[in-house]
Design a protein around this motif. Structure first.
Motif, PDB file in Angstrom:
ATOM      1  N   CYS A  51       0.841  -1.191   0.000  1.00 58.44           N
ATOM      2  CA  CYS A  51       0.000   0.000   0.000  1.00 58.44           C
ATOM      3  C   CYS A  51       0.882   1.248   0.000  1.00 58.44           C
ATOM      4  CB  CYS A  51      -0.916   0.032   1.221  1.00 58.44           C
ATOM      5  SG  CYS A  51      -2.112  -1.314   1.317  1.00 58.44           S
ATOM      6  N   PRO A  52       0.359   2.382  -0.463  1.00 57.76           N
ATOM      7  CA  PRO A  52       1.126   3.636  -0.376  1.00 57.76           C
ATOM      8  C   PRO A  52       1.377   4.017   1.075  1.00 57.76           C
ATOM      9  CG  PRO A  52      -0.743   3.845  -1.895  1.00 57.76           C
ATOM     10  CD  PRO A  52      -0.917   2.550  -1.163  1.00 57.76           C
ATOM     11  N   LEU A  90      -1.765  -5.191  -4.612  1.00 57.33           N
ATOM     12  CA  LEU A  90      -1.115  -3.899  -4.813  1.00 57.33           C
ATOM     13  C   LEU A  90      -2.186  -2.816  -4.876  1.00 57.33           C
ATOM     14  CD1 LEU A  90       1.346  -2.107  -5.432  1.00 57.33           C
ATOM     15  CD2 LEU A  90       0.994  -2.641  -7.868  1.00 57.33           C
ATOM     16  N   GLU A 138      -2.935   1.158  -5.537  1.00 54.98           N
ATOM     17  CA  GLU A 138      -2.365   2.328  -6.205  1.00 54.98           C
ATOM     18  C   GLU A 138      -3.368   3.471  -6.164  1.00 54.98           C
ATOM     19  OE1 GLU A 138       0.208   1.116  -9.877  1.00 54.98           O
ATOM     20  OE2 GLU A 138      -1.518  -0.241  -9.828  1.00 54.98           O
ATOM     21  N   ASP A 139      -2.915   4.617  -5.667  1.00 57.38           N
ATOM     22  CA  ASP A 139      -3.735   5.828  -5.645  1.00 57.38           C
ATOM     23  C   ASP A 139      -3.335   6.688  -6.834  1.00 57.38           C
ATOM     24  OD1 ASP A 139      -5.180   8.088  -5.155  1.00 57.38           O
ATOM     25  OD2 ASP A 139      -4.575   8.302  -3.067  1.00 57.38           O
ATOM     26  N   GLU A 140      -4.226   6.770  -7.824  1.00 61.95           N
ATOM     27  CA  GLU A 140      -3.917   7.492  -9.063  1.00 61.95           C
ATOM     28  C   GLU A 140      -4.613   8.840  -9.133  1.00 61.95           C
ATOM     29  OE1 GLU A 140      -5.267   4.586 -11.799  1.00 61.95           O
ATOM     30  OE2 GLU A 140      -3.431   3.380 -11.684  1.00 61.95           O
TER      31      GLU A 140
END
Length: 362
Positions: A254-255, A293, A295-297
């Motif tokens: 995670c981020p 996975l 991902e914050d885009e």
């Protein structure tokens, strides 16, 4: 809180009515049409009673507009009832401050802009009745405009404060209930899972596998119980829902920063990820590994679930749906469609499977 504001408007209206009635009865003999003064006082009294009963139940635009219309009519009636000399010498209108109640009603019902509109209508009636702008009329108009705007702002602030307190109370109650459930789980389910895990390892064989599964479920449940409750404003940090899914053969990445999402979207994503992991366990075997996975885009959030299992033919899902087996369609694709997202499943024999889940941030 708003109900109390309506009661305050009603109290002000009756106090102002008493003042206006005293002036009308005092000057009754000096009017050009004394009976008209009594008629206006009767209309004001009846309207005060009607609005005191109606406003707590109905705050729709027609009633508020009618309130302003009655106030305007009461102001304009002054020129028909009072003498010209009396008016030219600066006498007050027949309803005097009673008309301010309609301005307050606009402010309570619609906020500062509605209060300003009501004050403008009554002020225009003052100017028409007076046909001049002496200092006392100017002061009265300014006070009406201030009353409409400030009254509307105060109501808005009170409503927001009430909503904030209500949300805080609900969060506090939810936190207390969560803590109670966590205590119950700790005293029962977690202890049983821990016991099964220990005994399974001691016995060995098939029991060891059961012990391993029990240990994984204990770890997941402890993480879920320890996870913080959803943040205010209907937002959830998606990491708090995905990180507890980590296992010996499941890696979660995670981020570093929070990934806030609306509660419905976050719940749908987490549910779809759990279904994807269940498919890995059922179809890829106990030795398969999986990687999650996040991902914050920015405008979208993507979660991918990849495994190193045997994979399957590209048309397998379509053939399963035609045969009436719609597990993936309902549990994964269906969840994402409900929150405006999408799911893509990519697999090939001998190359594992990857499930990509994507939802818009709004």
């Amino acid at each position: 809180m708003v109900e109390q504001m309506w009661r305050a408007v009603a109290v002000f209206r009756f106090v102002a009515l008493a003042y206006a009635g005293a002036l009308i009865l005092r000057d009754f003999g000096d009017y050009a049409r004394p009976a008209g003064g009594i008629l206006v006082l009767a209309v004001m009294s009846g309207w005060s009673v009607l609005t005191a009963l109606a406003y707590p139940r109905s705050r729709r635009t027609p009633l508020v507009a009618a309130d302003v219309a009655v106030a305007v009519a009461a102001v304009l009636s002054t020129r028909w009832i009072d003498t010209a000399a009396h008016i030219e010498h600066g006498a007050a209108t027949l309803p005097v401050s009673w008309v301010a109640a309609s301005v307050l009603a606009c402010a309570v019902a619609g906020g500062p802009w509605a209060g300003l509109a009501g004050a403008a209508a009554v002020s225009a009636a003052d100017l028409l009745e007076r046909q001049d702008l002496p200092q006392n009329t100017f002061n009265g108009i300014v006070l009406l405009l201030i009353t409409g705007v400030v009254g509307g702002l105060v109501v808005r602030l009170l409503v927001r404060a009430e909503d904030t307190l209500d949300r805080a109370a609900r969060r506090e109650a939810a936190t207390a209930e969560r803590e109670r459930i966590a205590r119950d789980i700790h005293d029962s389910v977690l202890q049983v899972l821990a016991l099964v895990g220990r005994r399974g390892k001691e016995i060995g064989g098939e029991a060891a596998e059961l012990g391993r599964l029990a240990g994984e479920q204990e770890t997941a449940l402890r993480s879920l119980v320890a996870a913080p409750p959803p943040a205010g404003g209907g937002q959830v940090d998606l990491r708090t829902l995905l990180e507890p899914l980590a296992r010996e053969r499941v890696t979660v990445s995670c981020p570093a920063g929070a990934v806030p999402l609306p509660e419905a979207a976050a719940a749908a994503l987490a549910g779809a990820v759990r279904e994807a992991l269940d498919n890995v366990r059922r179809h890829a075997g106990p030795e398969a590994r999986a990687w999650i996975l996040l991902e914050d885009e920015g405008e979208t959030v993507t979660v991918s679930v990849r495994d190193d299992g045997p994979g399957f033919a590209g048309d397998r899902l379509a053939r399963a749906a035609q045969a009436g087996r719609i597990g993936v369609a309902q549990s994964i694709v269906g969840r994402m469609n409900q929150v405006g997202g999408e799911a893509c499943v990519v697999s090939a024999p001998g190359r594992g499977t990857e499930v990509e889940l994507r939802v818009p941030r709004d």
